[in-house]
Design an enzyme around this catalytic site. Structure first.
Site, PDB file in Angstrom:
ATOM      1  N   HIS A  15      -4.015  18.419 -47.619  1.00 18.54           N
ATOM      2  CA  HIS A  15      -3.929  19.859 -48.238  1.00 18.54           C
ATOM      3  C   HIS A  15      -3.688  19.599 -49.778  1.00 18.54           C
ATOM      4  CE1 HIS A  15      -3.486  24.159 -48.056  1.00 18.54           C
ATOM      5  NE2 HIS A  15      -2.675  24.082 -48.925  1.00 18.54           N
ATOM      6  N   SER A  16      -4.485  20.476 -50.491  1.00 16.90           N
ATOM      7  CA  SER A  16      -4.301  20.448 -52.094  1.00 16.90           C
ATOM      8  C   SER A  16      -4.259  19.154 -52.586  1.00 16.90           C
ATOM      9  CB  SER A  16      -3.061  21.113 -52.399  1.00 16.90           C
ATOM     10  OG  SER A  16      -2.999  21.750 -53.944  1.00 16.90           O
ATOM     11  N   MET A  17      -3.517  18.439 -53.243  1.00 12.62           N
ATOM     12  CA  MET A  17      -3.293  17.046 -53.579  1.00 12.62           C
ATOM     13  C   MET A  17      -3.636  16.219 -52.497  1.00 12.62           C
ATOM     14  SD  MET A  17      -0.554  14.555 -55.173  1.00 12.62           S
ATOM     15  CE  MET A  17       0.202  14.318 -53.695  1.00 12.62           C
TER      16      MET A  17
END
Length: 294
Positions: free
Chosen positions: A127-129
């Protein structure tokens, strides 16, 4: 699967709800604890399946997050799916270690950690990074001739070949960075706690630097099915940013939009876990297309 978290209810927000004395004790415990949610080693927290594992799901957290971001997922995945949550340096049980500030050293270390655990079929979620980390780790595994994941499940990060449309913020002074964090929903009680900020900001700043300095290298699309998840109200990562991931796979591609902002993995946890369960079940979904939850 009933989520107890509201919109944007991240670990920082749960910390903010604690009385002052409990927040202070939590910060002290962070400096030496183990997660306590499963079998722990240096890089991963393992949540054993109730049945003999047939597939391992390795999960990679967002900037500033640790393995506890996925604690509530244990027991909510299909039978035989064993959850392994990445524990990166600089947080939770590894808070005394400096966080890594560049992508290549991080994925090299993760490669060494994950390689002995690939005797079973496996999938990656990030998720995200964490989405970017999972993607680059998969490409490193391919370059080294290692087994590839059965599928990539990525959320809340623009396709890696796209330029970064945001200003770099990792180098900003603490007070300016706090202003940015406040606009993105970090609770006031957290931002105004000097002790919490001293504990949280160095790791968050290092993670932001890792993303800010990332440079995409062109390679052939992965021979791995790719599903990408986004939040309808995410002002940082739009549908077009997510749809552009389709060029990174030579297999099937799905784009699934869920209610919520950037941290829909918490606010729409039930819907996301339902989608992941369909992907990871005994007969995973392989149809190309787009799923929507309006």
């Amino acid at each position: 699967m009933t989520s107890v978290l509201g919109e944007g209810a991240r670990p920082h927000e749960r910390i903010a709800r604690l009385p002052d004395d409990q927040r202070a004790r939590l910060v002290r415990r962070l400096r030496g604890r183990t997660d306590g949610a499963g079998d722990t080693d240096r890089w991963f927290v393992r949540h054993p399946s109730t049945e003999a594992p047939r597939l391992r799901l390795f999960c990679f957290p967002y900037a500033g997050g640790g393995g506890s971001a996925f604690r509530e997922w244990s027991g909510c995945l299909p039978a035989g799916v064993e959850l392994w949550a990445a524990q990166l340096p600089g947080r939770e049980s590894r808070v005394a270690e400096p966080a890594l500030r560049r992508m290549d050293p991080l994925v090299e270390a993760l490669y060494e950690a994950v390689l002995p655990r690939l005797e079973l079929p496996y999938a990656f979620f990030g998720h995200s990074m964490g989405a970017l980390v999972a993607f680059e780790l998969t490409r490193l595994l391919r370059r080294r001739g290692a087994p590839l994941p059965t599928r990539l499940l990525l959320g809340a990060f623009r396709a890696p070949q796209l330029p970064n449309p945001h200003i770099r913020i990792h180098h900003l002074p603490d007070e300016v960075l706090k202003t940015v964090l406040r606009k993105e929903g970090t609770p006031r009680q957290v931002l105004e706690s000097d002790e919490l900020m001293r504990a949280l900001l160095p790791t968050l700043r290092a993670d932001l630097e890792l993303c800010d300095t990332y440079q995409h290298r062109e390679e052939q699309p992965l021979a791995v099915p790719l599903s990408v998840f986004g939040g309808h109200q995410d002002v940082r990562v739009g549908r077009g940013d997510l749809d552009s991931w389709r060029t990174q796979t030579a297999k099937t591609f799905r784009l699934v939009m869920l209610p919520g902002s950037h941290f829909f993995l918490h606010s729409s946890q039930d819907l996301l876990l339902a989608e992941l369960s369909r992907e990871l079940g005994p007969t995973p979904r392989t149809t190309e297309g787009e799923g929507r939850h309006d």
